[in-house]
Enzyme design. Structure first.
Site, PDB file in Angstrom:
ATOM      1  N   GLY A   1       1.587   0.885   1.208  1.00  0.00           N
ATOM      2  CA  GLY A   1       1.446   1.261   2.611  1.00  0.00           C
ATOM      3  C   GLY A   1       1.776   0.146   3.589  1.00  0.00           C
TER       4      GLY A   1
ATOM      5  N   ASN B   1      12.825  -8.131   6.305  1.00  0.00           N
ATOM      6  CA  ASN B   1      12.741  -6.683   6.119  1.00  0.00           C
ATOM      7  C   ASN B   1      11.817  -6.101   7.181  1.00  0.00           C
ATOM      8  OD1 ASN B   1      11.298  -4.153   4.930  1.00  0.00           O
ATOM      9  ND2 ASN B   1      13.141  -4.350   3.687  1.00  0.00           N
TER      10      ASN B   1
ATOM     11  N   CYS C   1      10.370   4.852   6.436  1.00  0.00           N
ATOM     12  CA  CYS C   1       9.046   5.011   7.056  1.00  0.00           C
ATOM     13  C   CYS C   1       8.944   6.384   7.730  1.00  0.00           C
ATOM     14  CB  CYS C   1       8.837   3.957   8.135  1.00  0.00           C
ATOM     15  SG  CYS C   1       9.027   2.295   7.534  1.00  0.00           S
TER      16      CYS C   1
ATOM     17  N   GLY D   1      17.346  -0.811  -7.580  1.00  0.00           N
ATOM     18  CA  GLY D   1      16.700   0.342  -8.196  1.00  0.00           C
ATOM     19  C   GLY D   1      16.711   0.195  -9.696  1.00  0.00           C
TER      20      GLY D   1
END
Length: 305
Positions: free
Chosen positions: A74, A102, A133, A246
């Site tokens: 979060g 970032n 987000c 990833g």
């Protein structure tokens, strides 16, 4: 085969190698600097930073799964002012290269303001904009799921910054290419992808979700084929550089990601399994390059036949 060249250029800045620890897996750098000299990295993307401090989500926030993990931290962070006044000075003592900032936000204005503040910092070389987000003014869907919303964030940030901006895209979309192209058209200097997939685990004893938030970001080596596919699709569709990530966990994975079209490659969950992962991948790159007859890494970007 003689010496190999691991250098790449990302948005006009030369990196010693393409390996970049991903945001949220490397803190603000100095914790890892206690373990090894982090100047061996190409650069790293620091923890997702918001305008205001954030405590993050309730616990538990982490769930294990086969060949990966799910997290719902979060965006816990001290807020941009503290990052500038406390975290960056600490980092400067142990990292002499440019760092990737970032930025996360819950409104277009917040993205622009936070990016504008970080743009003034000398050590920041690039600004990576996380459009995964939730858009608080747009019904809660993430900015990155809609090309128009992603473009709006890109244009707003571009007005406030002079440094290269990379839009970090969510894979939780039907058409990743349309989102990437919208960002490019709005002025993005590069594209980072993929952010985490959406995953969930259930505890059989309690019959409740393992994570307090029910769902979270699924990362780790299990998602690597999805990431390679999306990097390949986007790199063929845009003219700006792509940073691939990833599930990358080896030097071979870095080469594969670059063949798909990535100029540089971020390492995420692997850092949480082994804090030396990024260093070990960098050290192994020359061996893998020689094994596959690669003298110069820039020659293989998008080099899939």
């Amino acid at each position: 085969m003689g010496e190999v060249n691991t250098e790449v250029t990302l948005c006009g800045v030369t990196l010693d190698n393409p390996v970049i620890p991903a945001s949220g897996t490397f803190g603000y750098g100095y914790e890892f600097a206690e373990l090894y000299d982090i100047n061996c990295l190409g650069t790293f993307s620091f923890k997702g930073t918001t305008r205001e401090p954030r405590f993050g989500n309730p616990t538990p926030r982490i769930a294990e799964c086969t060949a990966g993990m799910i997290n719902a931290v979060g965006l816990q962070n001290p807020g941009v002012e503290k990052v500038i006044s406390e975290e960056l000075p600490k980092l400067k003592k142990c990292f002499r290269k440019k760092v990737m900032a970032n930025v996360s936000g819950f409104s277009v204005e917040e993205y622009a303001e936070t990016a504008g503040m970080l743009d003034k910092e000398e050590q920041v070389g690039w600004i990576e904009i996380n459009v995964s987000c939730p858009n608080v003014h747009g019904g809660g869907m993430s900015f990155g799921t809609c090309p128009e919303a992603a473009a709006e964030v890109t244009a707003a940030v571009k007005k406030e910054t002079s440094k290269p901006i990379l839009l970090k895209l969510s894979p939780n979309v039907t058409d990743i290419v349309s989102v990437a192209k919208a960002c490019e058209d709005a002025g993005a200097d590069g594209i980072s992808l993929i952010n985490t997939l959406l995953g969930m685990r259930i505890d059989l004893r309690t019959r409740r979700p393992v994570i307090a938030n029910t769902m979270g970001g699924f990362s780790g080596s299990a998602i690597f084929p999805v990431a390679v596919r999306m990097v390949y699709q986007v790199a063929r569709a845009v003219k700006i550089p792509v940073v691939g990530m990833g599930g990358v966990s080896s030097a071979e994975d870095v080469i594969e990601m670059m063949l798909a079209g990535a100029t540089a490659v971020e390492i995420g969950a692997a850092n949480l399994v082994n804090p030396y992962a990024s260093r070990d991948i960098i050290n192994d790159l020359p061996r893998v390059m020689k094994k596959y007859g690669i003298g110069n890494l820039t020659d293989i970007i998008g080099g899939i036949r």
